[in-house]
Write an enzyme that holds these catalytic residues in place. Structure first.
Site, PDB file in Angstrom:
ATOM      1  N   TYR A  18       0.836  -1.200   0.000  1.00 19.59           N
ATOM      2  CA  TYR A  18       0.000   0.000   0.000  1.00 19.59           C
ATOM      3  C   TYR A  18       0.876   1.257   0.000  1.00 19.59           C
ATOM      4  O   TYR A  18       0.652   2.185  -0.773  1.00 19.59           O
ATOM      5  CB  TYR A  18      -0.930  -0.015   1.213  1.00 19.59           C
ATOM      6  CG  TYR A  18      -1.939   1.099   1.218  1.00 19.59           C
ATOM      7  CD1 TYR A  18      -3.135   0.995   0.520  1.00 19.59           C
ATOM      8  CD2 TYR A  18      -1.703   2.282   1.929  1.00 19.59           C
ATOM      9  CE1 TYR A  18      -4.071   2.031   0.518  1.00 19.59           C
ATOM     10  CE2 TYR A  18      -2.628   3.313   1.931  1.00 19.59           C
ATOM     11  CZ  TYR A  18      -3.804   3.185   1.232  1.00 19.59           C
ATOM     12  OH  TYR A  18      -4.710   4.208   1.233  1.00 19.59           O
ATOM     13  N   HIS A  22       1.465   4.191  -3.061  1.00 22.67           N
ATOM     14  CA  HIS A  22       1.284   5.625  -2.837  1.00 22.67           C
ATOM     15  C   HIS A  22       2.589   6.404  -3.015  1.00 22.67           C
ATOM     16  O   HIS A  22       2.564   7.555  -3.427  1.00 22.67           O
ATOM     17  CB  HIS A  22       0.636   5.876  -1.471  1.00 22.67           C
ATOM     18  CG  HIS A  22      -0.823   5.571  -1.481  1.00 22.67           C
ATOM     19  ND1 HIS A  22      -1.307   4.285  -1.413  1.00 22.67           N
ATOM     20  CD2 HIS A  22      -1.899   6.377  -1.608  1.00 22.67           C
ATOM     21  CE1 HIS A  22      -2.626   4.312  -1.477  1.00 22.67           C
ATOM     22  NE2 HIS A  22      -3.013   5.575  -1.608  1.00 22.67           N
ATOM     23  N   TYR A  41      -3.724  16.186   1.672  1.00 21.75           N
ATOM     24  CA  TYR A  41      -4.252  14.831   1.819  1.00 21.75           C
ATOM     25  C   TYR A  41      -3.218  13.959   2.525  1.00 21.75           C
ATOM     26  O   TYR A  41      -2.074  13.879   2.094  1.00 21.75           O
ATOM     27  CB  TYR A  41      -4.557  14.286   0.432  1.00 21.75           C
ATOM     28  CG  TYR A  41      -5.377  13.028   0.351  1.00 21.75           C
ATOM     29  CD1 TYR A  41      -5.783  12.314   1.461  1.00 21.75           C
ATOM     30  CD2 TYR A  41      -5.748  12.535  -0.892  1.00 21.75           C
ATOM     31  CE1 TYR A  41      -6.543  11.165   1.354  1.00 21.75           C
ATOM     32  CE2 TYR A  41      -6.509  11.393  -1.023  1.00 21.75           C
ATOM     33  CZ  TYR A  41      -6.899  10.708   0.103  1.00 21.75           C
ATOM     34  OH  TYR A  41      -7.635   9.565  -0.024  1.00 21.75           O
ATOM     35  N   TRP A  76      -7.321   3.510 -10.525  1.00 22.45           N
ATOM     36  CA  TRP A  76      -6.612   3.455  -9.235  1.00 22.45           C
ATOM     37  C   TRP A  76      -7.362   2.549  -8.263  1.00 22.45           C
ATOM     38  O   TRP A  76      -6.770   1.721  -7.579  1.00 22.45           O
ATOM     39  CB  TRP A  76      -6.455   4.861  -8.671  1.00 22.45           C
ATOM     40  CG  TRP A  76      -5.756   4.899  -7.348  1.00 22.45           C
ATOM     41  CD1 TRP A  76      -6.333   4.988  -6.120  1.00 22.45           C
ATOM     42  CD2 TRP A  76      -4.342   4.851  -7.116  1.00 22.45           C
ATOM     43  NE1 TRP A  76      -5.372   5.003  -5.133  1.00 22.45           N
ATOM     44  CE2 TRP A  76      -4.141   4.922  -5.726  1.00 22.45           C
ATOM     45  CE3 TRP A  76      -3.231   4.766  -7.944  1.00 22.45           C
ATOM     46  CZ2 TRP A  76      -2.883   4.901  -5.141  1.00 22.45           C
ATOM     47  CZ3 TRP A  76      -1.963   4.748  -7.367  1.00 22.45           C
ATOM     48  CH2 TRP A  76      -1.806   4.815  -5.987  1.00 22.45           C
TER      49      TRP A  76
END
Length: 104
Positions: A18, A22, A41, A76
């Site tokens: 993960y 990113h 974010y 995505w």
């Protein structure tokens, strides 16, 4: 701007993947998020529960209701289905959180 917070669930043992995804986020996805009103974010991981905690600011001109329909966003989401809880439409299961305290 308004701060939004939510949680998601990562599959056990998938935190490195993960994070790598990113770290390698597509530039066109970053541009899309900004174009649709998302700023500042962040996503945090709780290793004890594999809960992901996300926050972002949304501008007054945000179009979040349209964001999930964009082709790059859909692509995505499909890529994430092997490492986290997702809905039947491949969007991540996101549980909104309620702000109970804010210190500025």
């Amino acid at each position: 701007m308004q701060r939004v917070a939510f949680k998601m669930k990562l599959f056990p043992g998938r935190e490195a993947e993960y994070k790598q995804r990113h770290d390698d986020i597509w530039p066109e996805l970053v541009e899309l998020l900004a174009a649709f009103g998302i700023r500042d974010y962040s996503i945090w991981h709780d290793p004890e529960t594999d809960i992901l905690f996300g926050t972002h600011l949304k501008t007054d001109k945000n179009r979040l209701d349209e964001l999930f329909e964009q082709p790059v966003m859909k692509k995505w989401f499909v890529m994430q289905t092997d490492i986290m809880d997702t809905n039947p439409d491949k969007t991540p299961v996101q549980i909104p959180l309620v702000n109970v305290f804010q210190m500025d």
